[in-house]
Design an enzyme around this catalytic site. Structure first.
Site, PDB file in Angstrom:
ATOM      1  N   ARG A  20      -8.604  12.387  12.304  1.00 42.90           N
ATOM      2  CA  ARG A  20      -7.166  12.106  12.479  1.00 42.90           C
ATOM      3  C   ARG A  20      -6.339  13.385  12.384  1.00 42.90           C
ATOM      4  O   ARG A  20      -6.612  14.259  11.566  1.00 42.90           O
ATOM      5  CB  ARG A  20      -6.720  11.061  11.433  1.00 42.90           C
ATOM      6  CG  ARG A  20      -7.455   9.746  11.637  1.00 42.90           C
ATOM      7  CD  ARG A  20      -6.998   8.682  10.685  1.00 42.90           C
ATOM      8  NE  ARG A  20      -5.614   8.286  10.930  1.00 42.90           N
ATOM      9  CZ  ARG A  20      -4.959   7.423  10.180  1.00 42.90           C
ATOM     10  NH1 ARG A  20      -5.554   6.888   9.127  1.00 42.90           N
ATOM     11  NH2 ARG A  20      -3.718   7.119  10.463  1.00 42.90           N
ATOM     12  N   GLY A  77      -5.212   7.786   5.240  1.00 41.93           N
ATOM     13  CA  GLY A  77      -4.281   8.659   5.964  1.00 41.93           C
ATOM     14  C   GLY A  77      -3.035   8.958   5.151  1.00 41.93           C
ATOM     15  O   GLY A  77      -2.507  10.072   5.186  1.00 41.93           O
ATOM     16  N   LYS A 101       0.832  -1.207   0.000  1.00 39.17           N
ATOM     17  CA  LYS A 101       0.000   0.000   0.000  1.00 39.17           C
ATOM     18  C   LYS A 101       0.866   1.256   0.000  1.00 39.17           C
ATOM     19  O   LYS A 101       0.640   2.175  -0.787  1.00 39.17           O
ATOM     20  CB  LYS A 101      -0.924  -0.035   1.229  1.00 39.17           C
ATOM     21  CG  LYS A 101      -1.884   1.139   1.321  1.00 39.17           C
ATOM     22  CD  LYS A 101      -3.125   0.795   2.111  1.00 39.17           C
ATOM     23  CE  LYS A 101      -2.914   0.825   3.609  1.00 39.17           C
ATOM     24  NZ  LYS A 101      -2.698   2.182   4.149  1.00 39.17           N
ATOM     25  N   SER A 102       1.863   1.296   0.860  1.00 36.88           N
ATOM     26  CA  SER A 102       2.714   2.496   0.943  1.00 36.88           C
ATOM     27  C   SER A 102       3.415   2.751  -0.386  1.00 36.88           C
ATOM     28  O   SER A 102       3.483   3.888  -0.867  1.00 36.88           O
ATOM     29  CB  SER A 102       3.783   2.311   2.025  1.00 36.88           C
ATOM     30  OG  SER A 102       3.185   2.215   3.288  1.00 36.88           O
ATOM     31  N   ASP A 158       1.804  -1.313  11.907  1.00 37.64           N
ATOM     32  CA  ASP A 158       0.507  -1.748  11.364  1.00 37.64           C
ATOM     33  C   ASP A 158       0.201  -3.213  11.689  1.00 37.64           C
ATOM     34  O   ASP A 158      -0.920  -3.677  11.487  1.00 37.64           O
ATOM     35  CB  ASP A 158       0.470  -1.544   9.843  1.00 37.64           C
ATOM     36  CG  ASP A 158       0.455  -0.062   9.478  1.00 37.64           C
ATOM     37  OD1 ASP A 158       0.079   0.762  10.335  1.00 37.64           O
ATOM     38  OD2 ASP A 158       0.830   0.272   8.340  1.00 37.64           O
ATOM     39  N   ARG A 160      -6.489   1.822  17.744  1.00 40.31           N
ATOM     40  CA  ARG A 160      -6.263   0.375  17.613  1.00 40.31           C
ATOM     41  C   ARG A 160      -5.945  -0.299  18.941  1.00 40.31           C
ATOM     42  O   ARG A 160      -6.058  -1.534  19.030  1.00 40.31           O
ATOM     43  CB  ARG A 160      -5.161   0.087  16.583  1.00 40.31           C
ATOM     44  CG  ARG A 160      -5.663   0.262  15.165  1.00 40.31           C
ATOM     45  CD  ARG A 160      -4.663  -0.200  14.125  1.00 40.31           C
ATOM     46  NE  ARG A 160      -5.256  -0.093  12.786  1.00 40.31           N
ATOM     47  CZ  ARG A 160      -4.565   0.070  11.669  1.00 40.31           C
ATOM     48  NH1 ARG A 160      -3.246   0.143  11.719  1.00 40.31           N
ATOM     49  NH2 ARG A 160      -5.175   0.143  10.510  1.00 40.31           N
ATOM     50  N   ARG A 169      -7.531  -3.437   9.247  1.00 35.75           N
ATOM     51  CA  ARG A 169      -6.626  -4.362   9.951  1.00 35.75           C
ATOM     52  C   ARG A 169      -7.314  -5.014  11.163  1.00 35.75           C
ATOM     53  O   ARG A 169      -6.956  -6.121  11.554  1.00 35.75           O
ATOM     54  CB  ARG A 169      -5.334  -3.655  10.338  1.00 35.75           C
ATOM     55  CG  ARG A 169      -4.626  -3.077   9.109  1.00 35.75           C
ATOM     56  CD  ARG A 169      -3.154  -2.866   9.265  1.00 35.75           C
ATOM     57  NE  ARG A 169      -2.646  -1.987   8.226  1.00 35.75           N
ATOM     58  CZ  ARG A 169      -2.338  -2.366   6.974  1.00 35.75           C
ATOM     59  NH1 ARG A 169      -2.461  -3.620   6.619  1.00 35.75           N
ATOM     60  NH2 ARG A 169      -1.895  -1.484   6.094  1.00 35.75           N
TER      61      ARG A 169
HETATM   62  C1  S3P Z   1       2.455   4.756   6.255  1.00 35.43           C
HETATM   63  C2  S3P Z   1       3.059   5.082   7.438  1.00 35.43           C
HETATM   64  C3  S3P Z   1       2.525   4.640   8.737  1.00 35.43           C
HETATM   65  C4  S3P Z   1       1.578   3.469   8.591  1.00 35.43           C
HETATM   66  C5  S3P Z   1       0.571   3.683   7.503  1.00 35.43           C
HETATM   67  C6  S3P Z   1       1.267   3.881   6.162  1.00 35.43           C
HETATM   68  C7  S3P Z   1       3.031   5.274   4.998  1.00 35.43           C
HETATM   69  O1  S3P Z   1       1.832   5.720   9.321  1.00 35.43           O
HETATM   70  O2  S3P Z   1       0.912   3.235   9.807  1.00 35.43           O
HETATM   71  O3  S3P Z   1      -0.294   2.579   7.401  1.00 35.43           O
HETATM   72  O4  S3P Z   1       2.700   4.784   3.914  1.00 35.43           O
HETATM   73  O5  S3P Z   1       3.855   6.201   5.089  1.00 35.43           O
HETATM   74  P1  S3P Z   1       2.583   6.859  10.186  1.00 35.43           P
HETATM   75  O6  S3P Z   1       3.465   7.595   9.259  1.00 35.43           O
HETATM   76  O7  S3P Z   1       1.476   7.723  10.703  1.00 35.43           O
HETATM   77  O8  S3P Z   1       3.309   6.147  11.264  1.00 35.43           O
END
Ligand code: S3P
Length: 431
Positions: free
Chosen positions: A119, A91, A19-20, A312, A343, A385
């Site tokens: 958020r 997010g 995903k990232s 995560d 969570r 999740r």
């Molecule tokens: C992510 C960073 C993480 C992770 C999120 C994806 C990203 O969040 O929890 O699912 O793709 O950069 P944080 O940067 O808020 O820790």
């Protein structure tokens, strides 16, 4: 109702794209002049939000299952969107896009669903304001909906107060558009996909220990990208294989970037039997096949620098811990309180509803091991999740698990139930 499994889990699964990395591939491809082809893209709800945002800014993006083609005229040709951008539940879209939109020469309004709207965004807004970014949102510019007046940004030297790759990435993207140098310093390393990909796209980025410096000097050039499987999605089947007696499952082409593999260190310390084969590296991202076997595990302590490497995965690690011998203690994980849902509270509610005992505190939890899970009805809090953790838990319950809704799983793992049924040896019937 998700029923317990009568048989060991067997087989091999092709884990969907990370995903990232999928988000970042769309963002950088849209900023680069030319055509970027992306394979094994995560065609899930969150990443589709990022695609929609760039389409509204005039980028041509074609999707065919997991193959994506992005045709862009480059960052200077992005257009002012005529409609507010909807980031849904995502997010990552929200945080990364705030950094970028702040430096583009037009006005944008952005919003999200009821969960994203709670958020915190000030973690990005504050540093980018110091770069001359202009944001107008609820609660002193902390919450969506938000308006962004694009402006000329100037570089910054910024020490990250939160261990967040989203914040780091937002500042780097703002830095890509800013006059002068932007340096981000992190005390604990968080996932580094943005840095890896910026480098692959030809940006002027330098990394010295925990300091990352970027300038606007080099334009990005279009690339070919192969997205590895998402270890955060593989995590559910890694745990499933470890807790269902007699199981042996292989997860194919899973991303093994060390900023993401905290779960593997954890299962290693807990005494798991697993192996990693067929390791390759593409554009700085390592991936390979992970095979796990059912294992007798013992509880451990998880804290400190390890936390960002598995943030995560904590809900599914909590489930794993209920099956280990002895206690597992998780601390320094206060960030869990501001994820898609709180969570820590959600894990407590779900595991308690299934018949387990655990104590939670501000930034973590203590989970007792060797617990029998009875099963029952749980709430997913519209968190993908949490819904997947509850689904995996069903495998080892006495009576099965009823989940209020599993729609959220579309966010990161659209074919999750197909894969679950596959390893159970059952016909695919969507839950
Ligand atoms: C992510 C960073 C993480 C992770 C999120 C994806 C990203 O969040 O929890 O699912 O793709 O950069 P944080 O940067 O808020 O820790």
């Amino acid at each position: 109702m998700l029923s317990p499994t009568k048989e060991p889990l067997k087989g091999s699964i092709k884990i969907p794209g990370d995903k990232s990395i999928s988000h970042r591939s769309i963002i950088l491809a849209s900023l680069a002049k030319g055509t970027t082809k992306i394979s094994n893209f995560l065609n899930g709800e969150d990443c589709l939000r990022t695609i929609e945002a760039f389409r509204e800014m005039g980028v041509t993006i074609d999707i065919d299952q997991q193959e994506v083609e992005v045709q862009s005229l480059g960052v200077n040709e992005l257009k002012e969107p005529l409609v507010p951008l909807n980031f849904g539940n995502s997010g990552t879209t929200a945080r990364l896009m705030l950094g970028l939109l702040a430096g583009l020469p037009f006005f944008t309004t952005v919003y999200g669903d009821q969960y994203l709207s709670k958020r915190p965004m000030s973690r990005v807004v504050d540093p980018v304001q110091q770069m001359n970014g202009q944001f107008y949102g609820r609660q002193q510019n902390n919450l969506f909906p938000m308006g962004i007046v694009g402006s000329k940004l100037t570089g910054i030297h910024y020490e990250l107060p939160v261990k967040s790759a989203q914040v780091k990435s937002a500042i780097l993207l703002a830095g890509l558009l800013a006059e002068g140098k932007t340096t981000v310093v992190e005390s604990t390393q968080t996932r580094n996909h943005t840095e890896n990909m910026l480098r692959a796209f030809g940006a002027d980025i330098q990394i010295h220990q925990n300091e990352i410096t970027i300038t606007n000097r080099k334009p990005l050039t279009a690339q070919q990208i192969i997205v590895p499987g998402d270890i955060s999605s593989a995590a559910f089947f890694i745990v499933a294989g470890l807790i269902v007696p007699g199981s042996s499952i292989t997860l194919e082409k899973v991303g093994l970037n060390e900023t993401r593999t905290g779960l593997l260190d954890v299962i290693d310390q807990m005494g798991a039997t697993y192996s990693i084969n067929h390791i390759h590296t593409v554009a700085g991202e390592k991936y390979g096949d992970i095979t796990v076997e059912y294992s007798q595990l013992h509880g451990i302590e998880i804290k400190g620098d390890m936390i960002p490497r598995l943030i995560d995965e904590i809900p599914i690690i909590a489930l794993l811990a209920t099956q280990a011998k002895g206690e597992t203690v998780i601390s320094d994980a206060g960030e869990l309180r501001v994820k898609e849902t709180d969570r820590i509270a959600a894990v407590e509610d779900v595991l308690t509803s299934l018949g387990a005992t655990l104590q939670t505190f501000d930034d973590g939890m203590v989970i007792k091991g060797e617990q029998d899970l009875v099963g029952g009805s749980i709430k997913s809090y519209h968190d993908h999740r949490i819904a997947m953790m509850g689904s995996i838990a069903s495998l080892i319950t006495k009576n099965g698990v009823e989940i209020d809704s599993t729609d959220s799983i579309q966010i990161s793992y659209p074919n999750f139930f197909e894969h679950l049924n596959q390893v159970k040896g059952e016909e695919s019937t969507e839950s």
